[in-house]
Enzyme design. Structure first.
Site, PDB file in Angstrom:
ATOM      1  N   GLU A   1      -7.950 103.529 -14.610  1.00  0.00           N
ATOM      2  CA  GLU A   1      -9.385 103.072 -15.491  1.00  0.00           C
ATOM      3  C   GLU A   1      -9.835 104.228 -15.274  1.00  0.00           C
ATOM      4  O   GLU A   1      -9.699 105.228 -13.956  1.00  0.00           O
ATOM      5  CB  GLU A   1      -9.955 102.602 -13.805  1.00  0.00           C
ATOM      6  CG  GLU A   1      -9.418 100.859 -14.785  1.00  0.00           C
ATOM      7  CD  GLU A   1      -9.301 100.277 -13.268  1.00  0.00           C
ATOM      8  OE1 GLU A   1     -10.623 100.231 -12.924  1.00  0.00           O
ATOM      9  OE2 GLU A   1      -9.952  98.453 -13.268  1.00  0.00           O
TER      10      GLU A   1
ATOM     11  N   ARG B   1      -7.419  93.459  -9.184  1.00  0.00           N
ATOM     12  CA  ARG B   1      -6.928  94.958  -9.032  1.00  0.00           C
ATOM     13  C   ARG B   1      -5.652  94.364 -10.381  1.00  0.00           C
ATOM     14  O   ARG B   1      -5.190  94.526 -10.871  1.00  0.00           O
ATOM     15  CB  ARG B   1      -6.390  95.678  -7.753  1.00  0.00           C
ATOM     16  CG  ARG B   1      -7.371  95.569  -6.450  1.00  0.00           C
ATOM     17  CD  ARG B   1      -8.024  96.632  -6.899  1.00  0.00           C
ATOM     18  NE  ARG B   1      -9.065  97.045  -6.039  1.00  0.00           N
ATOM     19  CZ  ARG B   1     -10.651  96.346  -6.158  1.00  0.00           C
ATOM     20  NH1 ARG B   1     -10.642  95.740  -6.972  1.00  0.00           N
ATOM     21  NH2 ARG B   1     -11.747  96.534  -4.950  1.00  0.00           N
TER      22      ARG B   1
ATOM     23  N   HIS C   1     -15.253  96.677 -15.299  1.00  0.00           N
ATOM     24  CA  HIS C   1     -15.060  96.572 -14.560  1.00  0.00           C
ATOM     25  C   HIS C   1     -16.566  96.300 -13.713  1.00  0.00           C
ATOM     26  O   HIS C   1     -16.848  96.087 -12.399  1.00  0.00           O
ATOM     27  CB  HIS C   1     -13.868  97.422 -13.023  1.00  0.00           C
ATOM     28  CG  HIS C   1     -13.862  97.042 -11.917  1.00  0.00           C
ATOM     29  ND1 HIS C   1     -12.782  97.795 -10.879  1.00  0.00           N
ATOM     30  CD2 HIS C   1     -14.565  96.335 -11.222  1.00  0.00           C
ATOM     31  CE1 HIS C   1     -12.771  97.091  -9.934  1.00  0.00           C
ATOM     32  NE2 HIS C   1     -13.940  96.359 -10.179  1.00  0.00           N
TER      33      HIS C   1
END
Length: 200
Positions: free
Chosen positions: A137, A108, A156
């Protein structure tokens, strides 16, 4: 034309420190060992059988993070995000790493303090970073991380494959069936709300 020069770095013979041996960390440790890397790990819970099977040369609790990071060529974040892991990859960690070492974050974004990471990268205190996740993000186009020659950034999706997407779809379908049949879905993160909605 001119003779070619090495443009990459093989993993064989290098040392990796896997930070977190949950499902992702375990899968990664197996792959890195198979590639001929010397794999170390820091983890919350001991699992001697897995550690032996995955050929992990040294596994310690989280208090040994800095000691093992100083020996690693790649320090890889595989932990879940919580109060103990938020900002775990900080200036103190980067200061003990080899100048030739790389930080990889596949967990993360908030596990890595990006301000400290930028400083370590600019000052060449570490060699580079591979980032699949970020504190914010989506990452803005103005992020200095995107213009650094020693950073590889992916949005991601670094692990996205046909097999991966099929497995995700299968897991969603299974959980829908479990919920429909009055059972608890796997990997449920909102058990309290689920129990409340069932009472209503």
């Amino acid at each position: 034309g001119p003779w070619g020069e090495p443009i990459g770095q093989a993993l064989i013979g290098e040392t990796a420190l896997v930070v977190g041996l949950g499902n992702v960390g375990k899968a990664l440790a197996r792959k890195l060992s198979a590639l001929g890397m010397s794999v170390m790990a820091v983890r919350r819970t001991e699992n001697p059988q897995f550690e032996k099977e995955a050929k992990i040369v040294r596994a310690e609790n989280m208090s040994c993070l800095h000691e093992l990071a100083a020996q690693a060529d790649f320090v890889i974040a595989c932990v879940s995000l919580n109060d103990q892991t938020r900002g775990l990859f900080d200036d103190k960690l980067f200061s003990v790493m080899k100048p030739s070492a790389y930080v990889i974050n596949i967990s993360r974004g908030a596990v890595v303090n990006e301000t400290a990471l930028l400083s370590a990268l600019k000052d060449s205190r570490i060699a580079g970073a591979g980032l699949d996740v970020f504190e914010q993000e989506p990452l803005t186009e103005r992020s200095p991380l995107l213009s650094m020659p020693n950073v590889v950034a992916t949005p991601h999706v670094a692990g996205a494959t046909r097999q991966n997407y099929y497995a995700i779809g299968s897991a969603v379908q299974k959980n829908m069936t479990l919920y429909k049949n009055g059972q608890t879905p796997e990997n449920c993160v909102n058990l309290q709300q689920l129990a409340y909605s069932k009472k209503r």
